[in-house]
Write an enzyme that holds these catalytic residues in place. Structure first.
Site: not given
Length: 183
Positions: A49, A63, A72, A132, A168
């Protein structure tokens, strides 16, 4: 808690809890193993987590993981985000489909994203906390990033980008990533 299949992304599910609200605030279950099992998912598959906090306008993504990928379960526990999933599984009936969602601390909805799909989000509020749950240990050597503004994907990001990581910002196009994957 209800589970609904996401038609645009084969194998993705949106989990909608039923918050109980009163003068103190609210309480709701954000994960239920039995509901997971009811749609054919293994609740015991998750092993890590994590949480991120973003200011308004921050964009994270797109991603995904190389190799076997990474499933996920994503939830915005505080604030609000614009969440994006891109199906990049060549054997999927929804290959290259894009699906968008609004996840918020108010609704506590959670999105299950199957392995092989790219994921990204933009914070619509400041702060926005995103939790997540992933199904395998993170290995930075397997990180893959796709340009958030790739014209082929045409993702309708709702805000100007306030900030993003260098990785990114410098991400290759979807076509470049797919070409590398074929090599």
């Amino acid at each position: 808690m209800n589970a609904a299949a996401v038609p645009a992304i084969d194998g993705a599910y949106l989990f909608e809890p039923t918050p109980y609200a009163d003068e103190r605030g609210f309480f709701c279950r954000t994960f239920d193993a039995d509901v997971f099992r009811s749609v054919g998912l293994d609740p015991d598959a998750f092993i890590q987590d994590s949480v991120s906090r973003s200011v308004r306008g921050v964009l994270r993504g797109l991603h995904l993981r190389s190799g076997n990928g990474e499933a996920k379960l994503v939830r915005c526990s505080y604030g609000k985000i614009f969440d994006v999933v891109v199906d990049l599984r060549t054997d999927s009936p929804t290959y290259r489909n894009v699906a968008t969602f609004e996840l918020s601390g108010e609704t506590q909805r959670a999105l299950y994203i199957p392995a092989g799909c790219a994921h990204g989000f933009q914070a619509l509020t400041g702060p926005a906390d995103v939790s997540y749950r992933i199904d395998r240990p993170h290995d930075p050597a397997e990180d893959v990033t796709i340009a958030f503004d790739d014209p082929e994907l045409a993702i309708p990001w709702p805000l100007p980008v306030a900030s993003m990581s260098q990785r990114d910002r410098e991400a290759p196009s979807l076509a470049e990533v797919l070409k590398q994957k074929e090599s």
